[in-house]
Design an enzyme around this catalytic site. Structure first.
Site, PDB file in Angstrom:
ATOM      1  N   ASN A 225       1.846-123.305 -26.550  1.00  0.00           N
ATOM      2  CA  ASN A 225       2.731-124.344 -25.644  1.00  0.00           C
ATOM      3  C   ASN A 225       3.915-124.636 -26.585  1.00  0.00           C
ATOM      4  OD1 ASN A 225       3.763-126.289 -24.144  1.00  0.00           O
ATOM      5  ND2 ASN A 225       1.988-126.835 -23.191  1.00  0.00           N
ATOM      6  N   VAL A 226       5.098-124.518 -26.315  1.00  0.00           N
ATOM      7  CA  VAL A 226       6.044-125.245 -27.112  1.00  0.00           C
ATOM      8  C   VAL A 226       6.280-126.660 -27.138  1.00  0.00           C
ATOM      9  CG1 VAL A 226       7.686-122.959 -26.661  1.00  0.00           C
ATOM     10  CG2 VAL A 226       7.975-125.068 -25.548  1.00  0.00           C
TER      11      VAL A 226
ATOM     12  N   ASN B  50      13.292-119.193 -25.785  1.00  0.00           N
ATOM     13  CA  ASN B  50      13.497-118.563 -24.441  1.00  0.00           C
ATOM     14  C   ASN B  50      12.772-119.311 -23.528  1.00  0.00           C
ATOM     15  OD1 ASN B  50      14.479-116.483 -22.404  1.00  0.00           O
ATOM     16  ND2 ASN B  50      12.329-116.125 -22.437  1.00  0.00           N
TER      17      ASN B  50
ATOM     18  N   SER C 273      22.496-121.669 -20.911  1.00  0.00           N
ATOM     19  CA  SER C 273      22.936-121.112 -19.326  1.00  0.00           C
ATOM     20  C   SER C 273      24.025-121.634 -19.210  1.00  0.00           C
ATOM     21  CB  SER C 273      21.607-121.965 -18.429  1.00  0.00           C
ATOM     22  OG  SER C 273      22.465-121.611 -17.114  1.00  0.00           O
TER      23      SER C 273
ATOM     24  N   TYR D 128      18.178-130.023 -16.064  1.00  0.00           N
ATOM     25  CA  TYR D 128      18.292-128.790 -16.694  1.00  0.00           C
ATOM     26  C   TYR D 128      19.684-128.723 -17.431  1.00  0.00           C
ATOM     27  CZ  TYR D 128      18.039-123.471 -16.723  1.00  0.00           C
ATOM     28  OH  TYR D 128      17.954-122.285 -16.946  1.00  0.00           O
ATOM     29  N   ALA D 129      20.655-129.210 -16.644  1.00  0.00           N
ATOM     30  CA  ALA D 129      22.090-129.043 -17.421  1.00  0.00           C
ATOM     31  C   ALA D 129      22.045-129.758 -18.716  1.00  0.00           C
ATOM     32  CB  ALA D 129      23.044-129.443 -16.435  1.00  0.00           C
ATOM     33  N   ALA D 130      21.358-130.999 -18.653  1.00  0.00           N
ATOM     34  CA  ALA D 130      21.363-131.899 -20.052  1.00  0.00           C
ATOM     35  C   ALA D 130      20.530-131.087 -21.020  1.00  0.00           C
ATOM     36  CB  ALA D 130      20.642-133.074 -19.843  1.00  0.00           C
TER      37      ALA D 130
ATOM     38  N   LYS E  21      20.382-127.811 -21.408  1.00  0.00           N
ATOM     39  CA  LYS E  21      21.042-126.254 -21.725  1.00  0.00           C
ATOM     40  C   LYS E  21      22.494-126.620 -22.272  1.00  0.00           C
ATOM     41  CE  LYS E  21      17.855-123.573 -20.117  1.00  0.00           C
ATOM     42  NZ  LYS E  21      16.942-122.838 -21.210  1.00  0.00           N
TER      43      LYS E  21
HETATM   44  N1  LIG Z   1      16.619-116.501 -14.576  1.00  0.00           N
HETATM   45  C1  LIG Z   1      18.106-116.969 -14.845  1.00  0.00           C
HETATM   46  O1  LIG Z   1      18.724-116.967 -13.754  1.00  0.00           O
HETATM   47  C2  LIG Z   1      18.335-117.899 -16.183  1.00  0.00           C
HETATM   48  C3  LIG Z   1      19.823-118.185 -16.085  1.00  0.00           C
HETATM   49  C4  LIG Z   1      20.046-118.940 -17.152  1.00  0.00           C
HETATM   50  C5  LIG Z   1      19.349-119.182 -18.038  1.00  0.00           C
HETATM   51  N2  LIG Z   1      17.953-118.828 -18.201  1.00  0.00           N
HETATM   52  C6  LIG Z   1      17.231-119.473 -18.960  1.00  0.00           C
HETATM   53  O2  LIG Z   1      16.552-118.018 -19.753  1.00  0.00           O
HETATM   54  C7  LIG Z   1      15.095-118.512 -20.050  1.00  0.00           C
HETATM   55  C8  LIG Z   1      14.031-117.571 -19.496  1.00  0.00           C
HETATM   56  O3  LIG Z   1      14.153-117.499 -18.036  1.00  0.00           O
HETATM   57  P1  LIG Z   1      13.644-116.742 -16.965  1.00  0.00           P
HETATM   58  O4  LIG Z   1      14.238-116.767 -15.853  1.00  0.00           O
HETATM   59  O5  LIG Z   1      12.918-115.512 -17.424  1.00  0.00           O
HETATM   60  O6  LIG Z   1      12.203-117.782 -16.602  1.00  0.00           O
HETATM   61  P2  LIG Z   1      10.814-117.284 -15.928  1.00  0.00           P
HETATM   62  O7  LIG Z   1      10.274-118.679 -15.401  1.00  0.00           O
HETATM   63  O8  LIG Z   1      10.949-115.886 -15.527  1.00  0.00           O
HETATM   64  O9  LIG Z   1       9.963-117.097 -17.400  1.00  0.00           O
HETATM   65  C9  LIG Z   1       9.581-118.404 -18.388  1.00  0.00           C
HETATM   66  C10 LIG Z   1       8.471-118.121 -19.160  1.00  0.00           C
HETATM   67  O10 LIG Z   1       8.358-119.310 -20.067  1.00  0.00           O
HETATM   68  C11 LIG Z   1       7.194-119.619 -19.992  1.00  0.00           C
HETATM   69  N3  LIG Z   1       6.850-121.054 -20.274  1.00  0.00           N
HETATM   70  C12 LIG Z   1       7.232-122.160 -19.495  1.00  0.00           C
HETATM   71  N4  LIG Z   1       6.974-123.335 -20.204  1.00  0.00           N
HETATM   72  C13 LIG Z   1       6.570-122.931 -21.487  1.00  0.00           C
HETATM   73  C14 LIG Z   1       5.977-123.585 -22.462  1.00  0.00           C
HETATM   74  N5  LIG Z   1       5.875-124.956 -22.501  1.00  0.00           N
HETATM   75  N6  LIG Z   1       5.528-123.052 -23.648  1.00  0.00           N
HETATM   76  C15 LIG Z   1       5.344-121.772 -23.721  1.00  0.00           C
HETATM   77  N7  LIG Z   1       5.898-120.913 -22.799  1.00  0.00           N
HETATM   78  C16 LIG Z   1       6.457-121.537 -21.491  1.00  0.00           C
HETATM   79  C17 LIG Z   1       6.723-119.396 -18.741  1.00  0.00           C
HETATM   80  O11 LIG Z   1       4.926-119.267 -18.624  1.00  0.00           O
HETATM   81  C18 LIG Z   1       7.066-117.835 -18.510  1.00  0.00           C
HETATM   82  O12 LIG Z   1       6.504-116.919 -18.716  1.00  0.00           O
HETATM   83  C19 LIG Z   1      15.006-119.826 -19.741  1.00  0.00           C
HETATM   84  O13 LIG Z   1      15.346-120.632 -20.867  1.00  0.00           O
HETATM   85  C20 LIG Z   1      15.758-120.307 -18.630  1.00  0.00           C
HETATM   86  O14 LIG Z   1      16.160-121.504 -18.626  1.00  0.00           O
HETATM   87  C21 LIG Z   1      17.501-118.322 -16.901  1.00  0.00           C
END
Ligand SMILES: NC(=O)c1ccc[n+]([C@@H]2O[C@H](COP(=O)([O-])OP(=O)(O)OC[C@H]3O[C@@H](n4cnc5c(N)ncnc54)[C@H](O)[C@@H]3O)[C@@H](O)[C@H]2O)c1
Length: 243
Positions: free
Chosen positions: A57-58, A84, A136, A149-151, A153
């Site tokens: 867990n991060v 990520n 993002s 979320y915006a804060a 990112k």
């Molecule tokens: N999907 C989009 O449209 C989008 C757009 C812009 C940015 N992002 C960013 O890209 C990244 C990945 O997004 P995604 O869509 O693949 O998300 P997702 O929800 O599909 O996957 C996120 C993964 O992170 C893991 N996770 C969550 N909290 C955690 C923690 N505390 N410690 C370790 N692992 C943890 C989850 O278990 C999951 O497997 C994120 O940072 C998200 O904010 C996504």
């Protein structure tokens, strides 16, 4: 990517999983696929010889320290960190609870700080590294219902620009960059209403949402030696949506 030891957080699914696959195909020596959700990591078990799932867990600083110590003992280096892991807890500001705020800040902002602080110490010992943090377009352009979320990112972009200067002191070749995806097809966005999806596609010059692979390609580039003179930058991958 040859001989590189990589750590990718949030690697169990979505964009993180795609990044792990790209790094593996590109010949990285070892990729630690970090996720707090053990179930999500199951799909990676024994699939790729150079990928090792790691439940972490991060937000758990002692566990992160133990993880980095173990990687250091085995490999002596971490060359690439991809921050990520991220979550959303969307609500209009009047309805956003303190818990919604804290949860998102804790994972998306403090989690990035936690992982980077632990790993950049090892990168500094070795004088090299590449850190890529997932921002993002919401971090550059804002979005309704996403104050928390915006804060985070936007916050990771500011941290990254500072890090690009701080981590390169004394000749260290440690780079820090962000990738800022637009709306991307992953489990995070799977519940967006049809009307919203249609409007995103209509507003995007290239006419569709991103795939996780579109985003992973940008991350691979920034991680690789091809980007060796690029630091402190934000690579938007959004099909032109924010133009
Ligand atoms: N999907 C989009 O449209 C989008 C757009 C812009 C940015 N992002 C960013 O890209 C990244 C990945 O997004 P995604 O869509 O693949 O998300 P997702 O929800 O599909 O996957 C996120 C993964 O992170 C893991 N996770 C969550 N909290 C955690 C923690 N505390 N410690 C370790 N692992 C943890 C989850 O278990 C999951 O497997 C994120 O940072 C998200 O904010 C996504």
């Amino acid at each position: 990517m040859l001989n590189k030891i990589c750590v990718v957080t949030g690697a169990g699914r979505g964009i993180g999983l795609e990044i792990v696959k790209k790094f593996s195909q590109a010949g990285a020596k070892m990729i630690f696929a970090v996720d707090m959700n053990e179930q999500e990591l199951k799909s990676l078990e024994n699939q790729y010889p150079n990928v090792r799932p790691a439940k972490l867990n991060v937000c758990d600083r002692p566990a992160i320290a133990a993880f980095v110590d173990a990687v250091k003992a085995e490999f002596g280096q971490i060359d690439v960190l991809v921050n990520n892991a991220g979550i959303t807890r969307d609500a209009m500001i009047g309805k956003m609870t303190e818990d919604d705020w804290d949860a998102v800040l804790n994972v998306n902002l403090k989690g990035v700080f936690n992982m980077t602080q632990a790993i950049v110490a090892l990168m500094t010992e070795n004088g090299k590294g590449s850190i890529i943090t997932m921002s993002s377009i919401v971090g550059t352009d804002g979005n309704i219902g996403q104050s928390n979320y915006a804060a985070t990112k936007g916050g990771v972009i500011a941290m990254t620009k500072g890090w690009a200067k701080e981590f390169a002191r004394k000749g260290a070749q440690i780079r820090a960059n962000c990738v800022a995806p637009g709306f991307t097809e992953t489990p995070m966005t799977k519940d967006l209403p049809e009307k919203v999806l249609e409007s995103i596609n209509n507003k995007t010059p290239l006419g569709r949402m991103a795939t996780a692979e579109d985003i992973a390609e940008g991350v691979l580039f920034l991680a690789s030696e091809k980007a060796k003179f690029i630091t402190g930058q934000v690579l938007k991958i959004d099909g032109g949506l924010t133009l």
